[in-house]
Design a protein around this motif. Structure first.
Motif, PDB file in Angstrom:
ATOM      1  N   GLU A  70       1.112  -1.385   0.140  1.00  0.00           N
ATOM      2  CA  GLU A  70       0.051  -0.186   0.328  1.00  0.00           C
ATOM      3  C   GLU A  70       0.719   1.343  -0.109  1.00  0.00           C
ATOM      4  OE1 GLU A  70      -3.217   1.853  -0.100  1.00  0.00           O
ATOM      5  OE2 GLU A  70      -3.317   0.377  -0.627  1.00  0.00           O
ATOM      6  N   ARG A  73       2.375   1.397  -3.500  1.00  0.00           N
ATOM      7  CA  ARG A  73       1.214   2.050  -4.335  1.00  0.00           C
ATOM      8  C   ARG A  73       1.312   3.516  -4.014  1.00  0.00           C
ATOM      9  NH1 ARG A  73      -2.305  -2.018  -2.285  1.00  0.00           N
ATOM     10  NH2 ARG A  73      -1.487  -4.063  -3.393  1.00  0.00           N
ATOM     11  N   HIS A  74       0.436   4.296  -3.022  1.00  0.00           N
ATOM     12  CA  HIS A  74       0.227   5.491  -2.675  1.00  0.00           C
ATOM     13  C   HIS A  74       1.681   5.971  -3.048  1.00  0.00           C
ATOM     14  CE1 HIS A  74      -0.995   8.709  -0.465  1.00  0.00           C
ATOM     15  NE2 HIS A  74      -0.121   9.246   0.710  1.00  0.00           N
ATOM     16  N   SER A  75       3.396   5.824  -2.791  1.00  0.00           N
ATOM     17  CA  SER A  75       4.360   6.531  -3.043  1.00  0.00           C
ATOM     18  C   SER A  75       4.255   6.589  -4.666  1.00  0.00           C
ATOM     19  CB  SER A  75       5.990   5.565  -2.721  1.00  0.00           C
ATOM     20  OG  SER A  75       5.983   5.725  -1.314  1.00  0.00           O
ATOM     21  N   GLU A  78       1.805   9.695  -5.465  1.00  0.00           N
ATOM     22  CA  GLU A  78       2.609  10.647  -4.922  1.00  0.00           C
ATOM     23  C   GLU A  78       3.517  11.272  -6.146  1.00  0.00           C
ATOM     24  OE1 GLU A  78       4.231  10.395  -1.187  1.00  0.00           O
ATOM     25  OE2 GLU A  78       2.367  10.866  -0.279  1.00  0.00           O
TER      26      GLU A  78
END
Length: 186
Positions: A70, A73-75, A78
């Motif tokens: 997760e 994915r978030h990185s 961003e």
């Protein structure tokens, strides 16, 4: 008859000894069986506990793995957002360079006896913005002015120096009332 009684006594004694030995053997077999039963039971309990511990560790590792995925994915989101923003900023900078923009930074709000002062500003070759250090940036070629609402020029200079410290790469001029600066810029 006395011989018959002695022979019977010897047979009875032999049978008695055999009976005792058989009883000892039966008790020994029962004890060995009980020991084996309890050792197997202890082994099964140990294995069951190890399985529980391994299952718990597996759940923790699975949770850590999912959290890591997760975070990746978030990185990635961003990074894509930052790349898009960077491309947009570069596009705007190119347009600004071509149009020779003037950037006006506004500080404070008008209220009470505050008057508007303008402070010309240039940017050094290295800027420190928060924890980020930017070297030889393209905003150096753009003219910068700071419009600050303050009670007097000294207060305006103090507010501007706090907001744009010289240690971070901002080179500030003296504050002047906004009307004089507007006339001088034209």
């Amino acid at each position: 008859m006395a011989q018959f009684g002695i022979a019977t006594l010897e047979i009875n004694t032999v049978l008695f000894v055999i009976g005792i030995l058989a009883a000892i053997g039966a008790v020994s077999i029962a004890l060995v069986r009980q020991v084996l039963y309890y050792s197997r039971r202890a082994h099964i309990t140990r294995i069951t506990e190890q399985n529980r511990e391994l299952h718990r560790k597996q759940e923790e590792l699975t949770k850590t793995y999912r959290e890591g995925q997760e975070a990746v994915r978030h990185s990635e989101i961003e990074r894509k957002t930052a790349t898009t923003q960077l491309a947009d900023a570069q596009r705007r900078l190119k347009a600004a360079k071509e149009d020779n923009y003037v950037i006006i930074h506004e500080v404070n709000e008008p209220s009470g006896s505050r008057r508007l002062f303008t402070v010309p500003m240039t940017l050094g070759s290295t800027l420190t913005l928060g924890q980020n250090v930017v070297k030889d940036h393209k905003f150096r070629t753009v003219r910068h002015f700071i419009d600050v609402w303050a009670d007097n020029p000294d207060d305006a200079n103090r507010i501007v120096r706090v907001s744009f410290p010289s240690e971070s790469g901002f080179v500030l001029s003296k504050a002047a009332p906004a009307t004089q600066t507007a006339l001088a810029a034209e």
